[in-house]
Design a protein around this motif. Structure first.
Motif: not given
Length: 317
Positions: A183-202
């Motif tokens: 996939p070219s892009v993953l769109q996710i809910e992302h803000h300081p209360y929900l950083t999802q850093q492991p997913l961002v790193d992946l």
């Protein structure tokens, strides 16, 4: 304009205009005025129910010479009722007709949830419910079937890039087992209360770009009664302190926290001043300490959780 280079070679602007919750009556003018302001990325979806009107705004801007089609980056999404392989091309053609376009720059699978097909002639957009009853009727369509149908529409030229939305790492890795291309892009809910850093790193490791929605956290969900009485990020002491130090608005600080880390944002505002401020939120740098202070607000709080529709769907959020 700052942009992210996708794995298809296409450049996606870092800051775009989100079209969720834009009323139909205002959508054409909203898009037209955003193009006048300088926006080139527009994030829509069939489920938003306003794509025809958004397309009218684009068509008017092109006719008036404000922009050329190739200068725009238009994103749309496949709704849950169209996951079967025969329904994917059916829907993308309808959505392109609504937008008055020949192709989307990016087309995403909106949710990893397949629900019962609803003919657009019967009801469109079909939303989550069946005949107005608060009951979700799941459909047995494997995600692999849907993704391969997405690849087919890309090959046919209906979308220059394809991607996914609202999925987690396990499903992302599963897609790669059968995908011809990631996939070219993953769109996710992302803000300081929900950083999802492991997913961002992946995603960074896999070369998949990320688009963040609801960058202001609870603010996006107040009118829906889904903010869970959470303190506003726009008024948080950390945000306010950094806003004062940088001379930027709290909204610009929150957006820059994402874009400085290579994450695209699609904020929604109809106020002309805030519209321009959001677009011009990449012309300053946050310090390492400021980035960390914002990231440290993470509490794993997700607002866009379909549990309110059906307890079963909460596992997909």
């Amino acid at each position: 304009m700052s942009a992210i280079k996708l794995n298809t070679g296409l450049l996606m602007p870092l800051v775009g205009k989100g079209l969720w919750k834009v009323p139909r009556a205002d959508a054409a003018d909203t898009v037209y005025n955003a193009i006048k302001t300088g926006y080139r990325l527009f994030d829509g979806a069939g489920d938003y129910g306003n794509e025809k009107e958004c397309g009218d705004g684009v068509a008017r801007a092109i006719k008036d010479g404000l922009v050329k089609r190739e200068e725009l980056f238009i994103t749309s999404k496949l709704w849950n009722t169209f996951h079967a392989k025969e329904h994917v091309p059916q829907l993308v053609k309808k959505q392109l007709a609504d937008w008055q376009l020949e192709y989307f720059d990016l087309f995403l699978i909106h949710f990893p949830v397949s629900i019962a097909y609803v003919d657009p002639a019967v009801r469109y957009p079909p939303e989550w419910f069946v005949d107005g009853v608060s009951k979700v009727q799941l459909q047995n369509t494997p995600y692999q079937e849907t993704w391969q149908a997405m690849e087919a529409i890309q090959e046919a030229g209906y979308a220059k890039s394809i991607g996914v939305s609202n999925v987690q790492g396990a499903l992302l890795l599963d897609i790669l087992k059968y995908a011809k291309k990631a996939p070219s892009v993953l769109q996710i809910e992302h803000h300081p209360y929900l950083t999802q850093q492991p997913l961002v790193d992946l995603c960074k490791e896999l070369g998949i770009a990320i688009t963040a929605y609801s960058s202001f956290g609870p603010t996006s969900f107040v009118e829906l009664g889904m903010d869970k009485n959470t303190p506003s990020l726009l008024k948080h002491d950390v945000t306010a302190e950094i806003s004062k130090a940088t001379g930027k608005t709290p909204a610009q600080v929150l957006l820059r926290w994402a874009t400085q880390r290579g994450i695209a944002v699609i904020p929604k505002s109809n106020d002309p001043n805030r519209l321009a401020q959001n677009l011009n939120s990449t012309d300053f740098e946050l310090s390492t300490e400021q980035l960390k202070a914002i990231s440290d607000l993470n509490i794993g709080l997700r607002f866009n959780n379909p549990v309110g529709v059906s307890p079963l769907l909460s596992i997909f959020a």
